[in-house]
Enzyme design. Structure first.
Site, PDB file in Angstrom:
ATOM      1  N   LYS A 176       0.657  -1.513  -0.244  1.00 39.04           N
ATOM      2  CA  LYS A 176      -0.004   0.222  -0.291  1.00 39.04           C
ATOM      3  C   LYS A 176       0.950   1.778  -0.288  1.00 39.04           C
ATOM      4  O   LYS A 176       0.743   2.245  -0.623  1.00 39.04           O
ATOM      5  CB  LYS A 176      -0.743  -0.159   1.096  1.00 39.04           C
ATOM      6  CG  LYS A 176      -1.966  -0.979   1.664  1.00 39.04           C
ATOM      7  CD  LYS A 176      -2.581  -1.229   2.272  1.00 39.04           C
ATOM      8  CE  LYS A 176      -1.986  -0.962   3.946  1.00 39.04           C
ATOM      9  NZ  LYS A 176      -0.967  -2.438   4.331  1.00 39.04           N
ATOM     10  N   ARG A 203      -8.618   0.351  10.686  1.00 36.25           N
ATOM     11  CA  ARG A 203      -7.750  -0.848  10.693  1.00 36.25           C
ATOM     12  C   ARG A 203      -9.178  -1.204  11.680  1.00 36.25           C
ATOM     13  O   ARG A 203      -8.895  -3.225  11.851  1.00 36.25           O
ATOM     14  CB  ARG A 203      -6.781  -1.008  11.119  1.00 36.25           C
ATOM     15  CG  ARG A 203      -5.675  -1.195  10.260  1.00 36.25           C
ATOM     16  CD  ARG A 203      -4.611  -0.682  11.192  1.00 36.25           C
ATOM     17  NE  ARG A 203      -2.941  -1.649  10.885  1.00 36.25           N
ATOM     18  CZ  ARG A 203      -2.200  -1.027   9.507  1.00 36.25           C
ATOM     19  NH1 ARG A 203      -2.235  -0.276   9.852  1.00 36.25           N
ATOM     20  NH2 ARG A 203      -0.643  -1.609   9.751  1.00 36.25           N
ATOM     21  N   ARG A 255      11.464  -6.319   3.423  1.00 36.19           N
ATOM     22  CA  ARG A 255      10.986  -5.128   3.072  1.00 36.19           C
ATOM     23  C   ARG A 255      12.364  -3.834   5.043  1.00 36.19           C
ATOM     24  O   ARG A 255      12.708  -4.214   5.478  1.00 36.19           O
ATOM     25  CB  ARG A 255       9.966  -4.123   4.184  1.00 36.19           C
ATOM     26  CG  ARG A 255       9.694  -2.931   3.745  1.00 36.19           C
ATOM     27  CD  ARG A 255       7.934  -2.361   4.018  1.00 36.19           C
ATOM     28  NE  ARG A 255       7.803  -2.914   5.423  1.00 36.19           N
ATOM     29  CZ  ARG A 255       6.290  -2.849   5.442  1.00 36.19           C
ATOM     30  NH1 ARG A 255       5.303  -2.428   4.428  1.00 36.19           N
ATOM     31  NH2 ARG A 255       5.668  -3.304   6.700  1.00 36.19           N
ATOM     32  N   ARG A 302      12.263  -2.157  10.175  1.00 38.80           N
ATOM     33  CA  ARG A 302      10.935  -2.156  11.379  1.00 38.80           C
ATOM     34  C   ARG A 302      11.512  -3.330  12.202  1.00 38.80           C
ATOM     35  O   ARG A 302      11.363  -4.653  11.398  1.00 38.80           O
ATOM     36  CB  ARG A 302      10.129  -2.146  10.996  1.00 38.80           C
ATOM     37  CG  ARG A 302       9.639  -0.621  10.140  1.00 38.80           C
ATOM     38  CD  ARG A 302       8.731   0.012   9.267  1.00 38.80           C
ATOM     39  NE  ARG A 302       7.815  -0.543  10.191  1.00 38.80           N
ATOM     40  CZ  ARG A 302       6.179  -0.577   9.009  1.00 38.80           C
ATOM     41  NH1 ARG A 302       6.295  -0.532   8.606  1.00 38.80           N
ATOM     42  NH2 ARG A 302       5.153  -1.497  10.085  1.00 38.80           N
ATOM     43  N   ARG A 307       1.013  -9.992  13.214  1.00 37.84           N
ATOM     44  CA  ARG A 307       0.896  -8.606  12.480  1.00 37.84           C
ATOM     45  C   ARG A 307      -1.031  -9.333  11.222  1.00 37.84           C
ATOM     46  O   ARG A 307      -2.016  -8.665  11.195  1.00 37.84           O
ATOM     47  CB  ARG A 307       0.951  -7.671  11.546  1.00 37.84           C
ATOM     48  CG  ARG A 307       1.858  -6.712  12.790  1.00 37.84           C
ATOM     49  CD  ARG A 307       2.888  -6.202  11.798  1.00 37.84           C
ATOM     50  NE  ARG A 307       3.081  -5.167  10.619  1.00 37.84           N
ATOM     51  CZ  ARG A 307       3.704  -4.637  10.279  1.00 37.84           C
ATOM     52  NH1 ARG A 307       4.648  -5.249  10.089  1.00 37.84           N
ATOM     53  NH2 ARG A 307       3.893  -3.885   8.941  1.00 37.84           N
TER      54      ARG A 307
END
Ligand code: AMP
Length: 210
Positions: free
Chosen positions: A13, A86, A120, A153, A164
């Site tokens: 996203k 969310r 990532r 992260r 998550r």
């Protein structure tokens, strides 16, 4: 134009929003995750509260997120919301504070998401997003945009990723039906190997040139 980007963590996203913004500087991206990370870096009371939830891969409580978003979007006309809402209560609150035009639903299989999240890397300074395989930096470990050292992260590490994804299934996925019933949802195939194709499909769904 008021748009929501919906989809599991790691589906792309933020990357696609950045690609669209590069061609349409009149639009602002509002990432609730980025806003929380900024608050954490600055050591604000909100950051301190959010951090304990984020480190465990849990959602920050609705009232904290909603207040923060309300503050930011009041008076804004052109935005992409990345990572908000969310939960159903967040979506209901959003409906009271803004007229959302469309919800773009990014779809990809879990194996692709795991591969994207695990690789990532993020720039803590300018928030640019990279990937060790799919989108490496020109110089290893250094952000192409601003020269800062890029990082992984904490919540992109394996244990937090699993958590998550469970949280997404339980708390965020119900928003797909919520927005489908309101005829606001547009599905995008976010598993396409060429990122520009995903950005083009997304821009088209937003009635934008790309
Ligand atoms: P993101 O960068 O969008 O993946 O968000 C990172 C983390 O910030 C999430 O795992 C949550 O802990 C928190 N967060 C971001 N947006 C929200 C939201 N809309 N509601 C609750 N927590 C959020």
């Amino acid at each position: 134009m008021k748009i929501v980007f919906l989809g599991p963590p790691g589906v792309g996203k933020g990357t696609i929003a950045d690609m669209i913004l590069a061609k349409h500087p009149e639009i602002t991206k509002l990432s609730t995750g980025d806003l929380f990370r900024e608050n954490i870096q600055q050591g604000t009371p909100l950051g301190k509260k959010a951090q304990e939830y984020m480190n465990q891969g849990k959602l920050v409580p609705d009232e904290l997120v909603i207040d923060m978003v309300k503050d930011k979007i009041s008076g804004m006309d052109n935005f992409i919301l990345d990572g908000f809402p969310r939960t159903v209560p967040q979506a209901e609150s959003l409906g009271q504070i803004a007229n959302i035009d469309k919800v773009i639903n990014f779809i990809a299989k879990e194996e692709i998401i795991l591969q994207r999240l695990g690789g990532r890397r993020t720039c803590p300074n300018c928030k640019a997003i990279f990937h060790v395989v799919n989108m490496p930096t020109k110089k290893e470990g250094i952000c192409d945009n601003c020269g800062a050292n890029i990082i992984q992260r904490d919540d992109d590490k394996e244990e937090a990723i699993k958590k998550r994804l469970v949280v997404y299934d339980q708390q965020t996925k119900p928003l797909i039906n919520y927005y489908k019933e309101k005829n606001m949802l547009v599905d995008i195939d976010a598993a396409q190997p060429v990122r520009i194709d995903i950005a083009k499909d997304t821009a088209k769904a937003m009635d934008l040139s790309y």
